[in-house]
Design a protein around this motif. Sequence first.
Motif, short mmCIF file in Angstrom:
data_model
loop_
_atom_site.label_atom_id
_atom_site.label_comp_id
_atom_site.label_asym_id
_atom_site.label_seq_id
_atom_site.Cartn_x
_atom_site.Cartn_y
_atom_site.Cartn_z
N PRO A 167 14.07 47.14 -10.15
CA PRO A 167 13.22 48.62 -9.57
C PRO A 167 11.09 48.10 -10.33
CG PRO A 167 15.43 48.55 -11.03
CD PRO A 167 15.21 47.14 -10.63
N SER A 181 8.97 46.58 -13.90
CA SER A 181 10.19 45.72 -13.73
C SER A 181 9.68 44.57 -14.95
CB SER A 181 11.88 45.78 -13.24
OG SER A 181 10.98 44.77 -11.87
N THR A 220 10.98 52.41 -5.59
CA THR A 220 10.81 52.69 -7.31
C THR A 220 12.44 52.52 -8.00
OG1 THR A 220 9.99 55.05 -6.78
CG2 THR A 220 10.94 54.79 -8.62
N TYR A 221 13.39 52.86 -7.20
CA TYR A 221 14.62 52.17 -7.86
C TYR A 221 14.48 51.18 -7.05
CZ TYR A 221 14.16 57.10 -8.55
OH TYR A 221 14.30 58.95 -8.51
N GLN A 262 17.95 47.97 -5.26
CA GLN A 262 18.24 48.07 -3.45
C GLN A 262 19.33 47.20 -4.27
OE1 GLN A 262 18.56 51.04 -2.22
NE2 GLN A 262 16.35 52.28 -2.76
#
Length: 243
Positions: A39, A42, A152-153, A155
């Motif tokens: 993310p 991080s 953003t997130y 994966q």
Amino acid sequence: MAALSPLLLAALLWVPAGAVTCYGDSGQPVDWFVVYKLPAHSGPGVEAQAGLRYKYLDESSGGWREGAGPIDSLMGAVGRSLLPLYRNTSQLAYLLYNDQPPKGTKDSSSRGHTKGVLLLDQKEGFWLVHSVPGFPPAASHANYSWPRPAHTYGQTLLCMSFPLEQFSKIGKQLSYTYPLVYDHKLEGTFAQKFPELEEVVKGHHVHDRPWNSSVTLTSKAGANFQSFAKFGKFGDGEPEVEG
């Protein structure tokens, strides 16, 4: 940082003709790899803050390790593996599917929640299963890139190298998951060899019970992957089918 010379860059990105397979962070063919895109925010550094760092794992990596570069680079496993898609595809077949396709392509909420890439030639190919929205760009885009909404997130991406005959089984599994194919090329002998994939491209799916399927897929190096698939009508009380 000093810029790479054109000759060195070309050498690093060189892919042997006809070698349609998963490529690792080392630049060499691998049987499979897993990438976890971290993310955003991080860790320290521009790439970590932007959500472009990733962790990498394959059969010989000795565990998880830092990715070779940012996830949007052709130097890493994902970009290098997909590179043939953005070169001459005259001798290749491919299916790109995503329930959240890139902007400008068709969309349908009725399709399965599934994302992936099939890329193959007359001898071999790979299946890249992933969670990335809007990815990868269509072949006509002519360049590999990483979609901004996916920064953003976290994966995940799993690439598996298979001999050609395994793609019939993969096509069967996709008839259960009912993917949204937003770009494809399946012509001539490919369409003849893989009627299952042709049905997937046409938007067809299973119509009868059982609504789920389990098959064993064997990679080029002999690793076994168990694939589980189910159609939207699979519900409570439906017995699981063994492969």
